[in-house]
Design an enzyme around this catalytic site. Structure first.
Site, mmCIF file in Angstrom:
data_model
loop_
_atom_site.group_PDB
_atom_site.id
_atom_site.type_symbol
_atom_site.label_atom_id
_atom_site.label_comp_id
_atom_site.label_asym_id
_atom_site.label_seq_id
_atom_site.Cartn_x
_atom_site.Cartn_y
_atom_site.Cartn_z
ATOM 1 N N ILE A 87 -74.035 109.760 -54.305
ATOM 2 C CA ILE A 87 -74.894 110.698 -55.054
ATOM 3 C C ILE A 87 -74.151 112.018 -55.285
ATOM 4 C CG2 ILE A 87 -77.101 111.917 -55.041
ATOM 5 C CD1 ILE A 87 -78.156 109.543 -53.253
ATOM 6 N N ASP A 134 -65.906 116.193 -46.480
ATOM 7 C CA ASP A 134 -66.315 114.816 -46.183
ATOM 8 C C ASP A 134 -65.394 114.309 -45.086
ATOM 9 O OD1 ASP A 134 -66.938 111.886 -46.469
ATOM 10 O OD2 ASP A 134 -67.956 112.568 -48.272
ATOM 11 N N ASN A 135 -65.882 113.369 -44.267
ATOM 12 C CA ASN A 135 -64.997 112.752 -43.272
ATOM 13 C C ASN A 135 -64.607 111.332 -43.691
ATOM 14 O OD1 ASN A 135 -67.321 111.329 -42.872
ATOM 15 N ND2 ASN A 135 -67.489 111.726 -40.675
ATOM 16 N N SER A 175 -85.502 112.035 -48.271
ATOM 17 C CA SER A 175 -85.735 110.668 -48.719
ATOM 18 C C SER A 175 -87.219 110.343 -48.680
ATOM 19 C CB SER A 175 -84.988 109.720 -47.776
ATOM 20 O OG SER A 175 -85.382 108.396 -47.993
ATOM 21 N N ALA A 176 -87.620 109.465 -49.581
ATOM 22 C CA ALA A 176 -88.995 108.962 -49.569
ATOM 23 C C ALA A 176 -89.293 108.245 -48.258
ATOM 24 C CB ALA A 176 -89.194 108.007 -50.731
ATOM 25 N N TYR A 215 -83.261 106.211 -38.861
ATOM 26 C CA TYR A 215 -82.714 106.937 -40.016
ATOM 27 C C TYR A 215 -83.789 107.867 -40.599
ATOM 28 C CZ TYR A 215 -81.719 107.889 -44.906
ATOM 29 O OH TYR A 215 -81.577 108.522 -46.120
ATOM 30 N N LYS A 269 -84.107 112.119 -40.993
ATOM 31 C CA LYS A 269 -84.382 112.880 -42.226
ATOM 32 C C LYS A 269 -85.579 113.810 -42.004
ATOM 33 C CE LYS A 269 -81.168 111.830 -44.746
ATOM 34 N NZ LYS A 269 -80.268 112.690 -45.497
HETATM 35 P P1 NAD Z 1 -73.013 108.034 -49.131
HETATM 36 O O1 NAD Z 1 -72.790 107.331 -47.848
HETATM 37 O O2 NAD Z 1 -72.318 107.536 -50.356
HETATM 38 O O3 NAD Z 1 -72.669 109.597 -48.989
HETATM 39 C C1 NAD Z 1 -72.745 110.272 -47.759
HETATM 40 C C2 NAD Z 1 -71.395 110.943 -47.543
HETATM 41 O O4 NAD Z 1 -71.439 111.708 -46.328
HETATM 42 C C3 NAD Z 1 -70.254 109.934 -47.391
HETATM 43 O O5 NAD Z 1 -69.202 110.318 -48.257
HETATM 44 C C4 NAD Z 1 -69.833 110.056 -45.929
HETATM 45 O O6 NAD Z 1 -68.464 109.783 -45.734
HETATM 46 C C5 NAD Z 1 -70.207 111.496 -45.621
HETATM 47 N N1 NAD Z 1 -70.496 111.789 -44.216
HETATM 48 C C6 NAD Z 1 -71.346 111.139 -43.378
HETATM 49 N N2 NAD Z 1 -71.333 111.730 -42.168
HETATM 50 C C7 NAD Z 1 -70.469 112.785 -42.251
HETATM 51 C C8 NAD Z 1 -70.032 113.776 -41.320
HETATM 52 N N3 NAD Z 1 -70.448 113.792 -40.047
HETATM 53 N N4 NAD Z 1 -69.146 114.700 -41.739
HETATM 54 C C9 NAD Z 1 -68.683 114.692 -43.015
HETATM 55 N N5 NAD Z 1 -69.063 113.784 -43.932
HETATM 56 C C10 NAD Z 1 -69.942 112.839 -43.550
HETATM 57 O O7 NAD Z 1 -74.584 108.077 -49.380
HETATM 58 P P2 NAD Z 1 -75.430 108.542 -50.650
HETATM 59 O O8 NAD Z 1 -76.210 107.383 -51.102
HETATM 60 O O9 NAD Z 1 -74.605 109.281 -51.610
HETATM 61 O O10 NAD Z 1 -76.454 109.522 -49.912
HETATM 62 C C11 NAD Z 1 -76.284 110.905 -49.905
HETATM 63 C C12 NAD Z 1 -77.464 111.529 -49.172
HETATM 64 O O11 NAD Z 1 -78.676 111.143 -49.801
HETATM 65 C C13 NAD Z 1 -77.599 111.086 -47.705
HETATM 66 O O12 NAD Z 1 -78.032 112.198 -46.955
HETATM 67 C C14 NAD Z 1 -78.699 110.036 -47.756
HETATM 68 O O13 NAD Z 1 -79.396 109.958 -46.538
HETATM 69 C C15 NAD Z 1 -79.574 110.588 -48.857
HETATM 70 N N6 NAD Z 1 -80.397 109.568 -49.514
HETATM 71 C C16 NAD Z 1 -79.788 108.457 -50.048
HETATM 72 C C17 NAD Z 1 -80.572 107.468 -50.655
HETATM 73 C C18 NAD Z 1 -79.940 106.209 -51.196
HETATM 74 O O14 NAD Z 1 -80.636 105.190 -51.304
HETATM 75 N N7 NAD Z 1 -78.680 106.213 -51.597
HETATM 76 C C19 NAD Z 1 -81.961 107.650 -50.728
HETATM 77 C C20 NAD Z 1 -82.539 108.788 -50.194
HETATM 78 C C21 NAD Z 1 -81.742 109.751 -49.583
HETATM 79 C C1 WQD Z 2 -85.776 97.610 -52.376
HETATM 80 C C2 WQD Z 2 -86.657 96.371 -52.520
HETATM 81 C C3 WQD Z 2 -86.732 95.024 -50.527
HETATM 82 C C4 WQD Z 2 -82.489 93.828 -50.683
HETATM 83 C C5 WQD Z 2 -84.120 102.054 -48.693
HETATM 84 C C6 WQD Z 2 -84.355 102.980 -47.548
HETATM 85 C C7 WQD Z 2 -84.828 104.318 -48.052
HETATM 86 C C8 WQD Z 2 -83.881 104.876 -49.115
HETATM 87 C C9 WQD Z 2 -83.625 103.886 -50.189
HETATM 88 C C10 WQD Z 2 -82.265 106.279 -48.037
HETATM 89 C C11 WQD Z 2 -87.531 96.095 -51.292
HETATM 90 C C12 WQD Z 2 -86.083 94.267 -51.654
HETATM 91 C C13 WQD Z 2 -83.722 94.393 -50.940
HETATM 92 C C14 WQD Z 2 -82.339 92.421 -50.796
HETATM 93 C C15 WQD Z 2 -84.655 92.257 -51.445
HETATM 94 N N1 WQD Z 2 -82.592 105.193 -48.568
HETATM 95 N N2 WQD Z 2 -84.789 93.628 -51.323
HETATM 96 N N3 WQD Z 2 -83.431 91.694 -51.172
HETATM 97 O O1 WQD Z 2 -85.993 99.546 -48.577
HETATM 98 O O2 WQD Z 2 -87.013 100.595 -50.648
HETATM 99 O O3 WQD Z 2 -85.352 101.845 -49.364
HETATM 100 O O4 WQD Z 2 -83.186 102.652 -49.606
HETATM 101 O O5 WQD Z 2 -82.950 107.234 -47.805
HETATM 102 O O6 WQD Z 2 -84.893 105.131 -46.943
HETATM 103 O O7 WQD Z 2 -85.344 102.419 -46.698
HETATM 104 O O8 WQD Z 2 -84.588 99.934 -50.660
HETATM 105 O O9 WQD Z 2 -82.932 98.668 -51.927
HETATM 106 O O10 WQD Z 2 -83.284 98.093 -49.494
HETATM 107 O O11 WQD Z 2 -85.050 97.521 -51.142
HETATM 108 O O12 WQD Z 2 -85.610 91.559 -51.802
HETATM 109 O O13 WQD Z 2 -81.253 91.860 -50.553
HETATM 110 O O14 WQD Z 2 -85.802 95.224 -52.654
HETATM 111 O O15 WQD Z 2 -87.547 94.185 -49.747
HETATM 112 O O16 WQD Z 2 -88.741 95.558 -51.748
HETATM 113 P P1 WQD Z 2 -85.842 100.399 -49.749
HETATM 114 P P2 WQD Z 2 -83.851 98.538 -50.780
#
Ligand code: NAD
Ligand code: WQD
Length: 337
Positions: A13, A32-33, A126-127, A150, A154
Site C-alpha cells: 500500500i 523499511d526493514n 483496518s476494518a 493481528y 491494530k
Molecule cells: P506490506 O507487508 O506490503 O507492508 C508493510 C511493510 O512494513 C513491509 O514493507 C514490511 O517490510 C514493513 N515492516 C514490517 N515491520 C517492520 C518494522 N518493524 N520495521 C520496519 N518496517 C517494517 O503490507 P500492506 O498490505 O502494504 O499493509 C500496510 C499497512 O496497512 C499495514 O499496517 C497493514 O496492517 C495495513 N492494512 C493492510 C490491509 C491489507 O489487506 N493489505 C488491510 C488493512 C490494513
Molecule cells: C476475503 C474473502 C474469505 C481466501 C483480511 C484480514 C483483514 C484485512 C484484509 C488487514 C473471505 C474468502 C479467501 C481464499 C476464500 N487485512 N477466501 N479463499 O478475511 O476479509 O480480511 O484481509 O488488515 O484484517 O482479516 O480477506 O482476502 O482473506 O478473504 O474463499 O483462498 O475471501 O473467506 O470471505 P478478509 P481475505
C-alpha cells in the site's frame, strides 16, 4: 515542500501511496526493514514518478536507527505509519511476534515523533478492528472488538495513538481500510506476498498457473450466493485517501477516523468470475470448509471520508481485477526479475 516519513515504505500500500504523494508537493523519507518487501518496489516507484526518494533500512524495533532518521531530517513534518505484520493466521500462531513488532514498533515511532516534535500522523488501521459488526455497512462509531492477535494490535495501536494525540495535541487520521486489492495501472508495482493469504492474490496465482485452484472457504454463509462478501477497495483509491488525509491534517486539528472502502460488497464467486473475465480464461475453484474466524459479510460506510476528506472511491471491480491481472501476468515472480 512537505517532508513525510513513510514507515513500511517499500510495502504494497505504501508503494502506491508514494506514487500519489510524489505527484504533489511532498518529499518522501522511507524506512523499511524489508521483512515483507523488496527494494525493487522503491526503485520502480522512483521510475514511475521520475522523482527521488530518500530511503533508510531501519527496523522500528531499533530505536537508535529510528531516532537517527529524525536527526538527519529535522524538517520531517508528518508521518504515514504503514509498517506492521499483517497476516491474521500467522498472528494466531505467533502472537508475541505480532505484539512485539506492531506494538513496540509503534511505541518507538510515537516516542521518536514526540522527541523530535513531529505531531501529525496518518495510521494504517483496518476494518478488522470491528470484528463481526452488528450493522453493515459499518460506521466509524461501531464498537471495537477485534477477534485475533493481528486485529488486537491494530486496535491497540489506534488507542495508544488517540491517547497520545489527546495528551500531546497531535493531529491524527486513523484510516480503517477494508479489503485493498489491485495494482498500479502501469503493471509495474503491485502486491507481492511470500504466501498469498488474501483472496485476490491467491486467485491471481491460480490464474497464472502457479497454484492449482482456489479453495472457496464455504458456500453456506448467509449471503446471496452463500460465499463471503467483502468491501474491496482499489489500492490506487486507497493511496489517494492518504494524500487527502495529509491535506486534512494540515488544516484541521485533532483525531479523525475514517472508513476507507467503497460501501459495496462482492462475494468470493463474484470476485473469481470477474477475474476470469479479466484474464480471459476460467479460474478453477473448489468449495472447501469455512476458514476459522471468518464472517459472512462486512462492508463499510465511507460517507464520513467523502464529507470530511472529499475522498471517495472512483475505481470499480473491473479496474481492480484487470490491474491485478496486469501486475501478475507482467511479473510472474513478483519483484524478482
Ligand atoms: P506490506 O507487508 O506490503 O507492508 C508493510 C511493510 O512494513 C513491509 O514493507 C514490511 O517490510 C514493513 N515492516 C514490517 N515491520 C517492520 C518494522 N518493524 N520495521 C520496519 N518496517 C517494517 O503490507 P500492506 O498490505 O502494504 O499493509 C500496510 C499497512 O496497512 C499495514 O499496517 C497493514 O496492517 C495495513 N492494512 C493492510 C490491509 C491489507 O489487506 N493489505 C488491510 C488493512 C490494513
Ligand atoms: C476475503 C474473502 C474469505 C481466501 C483480511 C484480514 C483483514 C484485512 C484484509 C488487514 C473471505 C474468502 C479467501 C481464499 C476464500 N487485512 N477466501 N479463499 O478475511 O476479509 O480480511 O484481509 O488488515 O484484517 O482479516 O480477506 O482476502 O482473506 O478473504 O474463499 O483462498 O475471501 O473467506 O470471505 P478478509 P481475505
Amino acid at each position: 515542500m512537505n517532508k513525510v516519513l513513510i514507515t513500511g515504505g517499500a510495502g504494497y500500500i505504501a508503494s502506491h501511496t508514494n506514487i500519489e504523494l510524489l505527484k504533489g508537493d511532498y518529499e518522501l523519507v522511507l524506512v523499511d526493514n524489508f521483512i515483507n518487501s523488496s527494494a525493487e518496489a522503491m526503485k520502480r516507484v522512483q521510475e514511475l514518478s521520475g522523482r527521488e526518494i530518500t530511503f533508510q533500512q531501519v527496523d522500528l524495533l531499533d530505536t537508535d536507527s529510528l531516532n537517527s532518521v529524525f536527526v538527519q531530517h529535522p524538517d520531517i513534518d508528518s508521518v504515514i505509519h504503514f509498517a506492521a505484520l499483517k497476516a491474521v493466521g500467522e498472528s494466531v500462531e505467533k502472537p508475541l511476534d505480532y505484539y512485539t513488532n506492531n506494538i513496540t514498533g509503534s511505541l518507538n515511532l510515537y516516542s521518536a515523533m514526540k522527541k523530535h516534535g513531529v505531531s501529525k500522523i496518518v495510521f494504517s488501521s483496518s476494518a478488522t478492528v470491528y470484528g463481526d459488526p452488528d450493522e453493515i455497512p459499518v460506521r466509524e462509531n461501531a464498537p471495537i472488538r477485534a477477534t485475533n492477535p493481528y486485529g488486537h494490535t491494530k486496535a491497540m495501536m489506534e488507542q495508544i495513538l488517540m491517547d497520545t494525540a489527546k495528551a500531546e495535541n497531535w493531529d491524527i487520521a486513523l484510516l480503517r481500510y477494508f479489503n485493498p486489492v489491485g495494482a498500479h495501472e502501469s503493471g509495474r508495482i503491485g502486491e507481492d506476498p511470500t504466501y498469498p493469504n488474501n483472496l485476490l492474490p491467491f486467485v491471481s496465482q491460480v490464474a497464472a498457473g502457479i497454484r492449482e485452484k482456489v479453495v472457496v472457504f464455504g458456500d453456506d454463509w448467509d449471503t446471496p450466493d452463500g460465499t463471503g462478501v467483502r468491501d474491496y477497495i482499489h489500492v490506487t483509491d486507497l493511496a489517494k485517501a492518504h494524500v487527502k488525509s495529509l491535506e486534512k491534517l494540515s488544516n484541521s486539528n485533532g483525531i479523525h477516523i475514517y472508513n476507507i472502502g467503497t460501501g459495496r460488497g462482492y462475494s468470493v464467486l463474484e470476485m473469481i468470475n470477474a477475474f476470469s473475465k479479466a484474464c480471459g480464461h476460467e479460474v478453477p475453484y473448489t468449495v472447501g470448509p469455512r476458514r476459522d474466524g471468518d464472517i459472512a459479510e462486512v462492508t463499510g460506510n465511507p460517507s464520513k471520508a467523502k464529507e470530511e476528506l472529499g475522498w471517495e472511491a472512483e475505481l470499480g471491480l473491473t479496474e481492480m481485477v484487470e490491474s491485478a491481472w496486469k501486475w501478475q501476468s507482467q511479473n510472474p515472480r513478483g519483484y524478482i526479475d
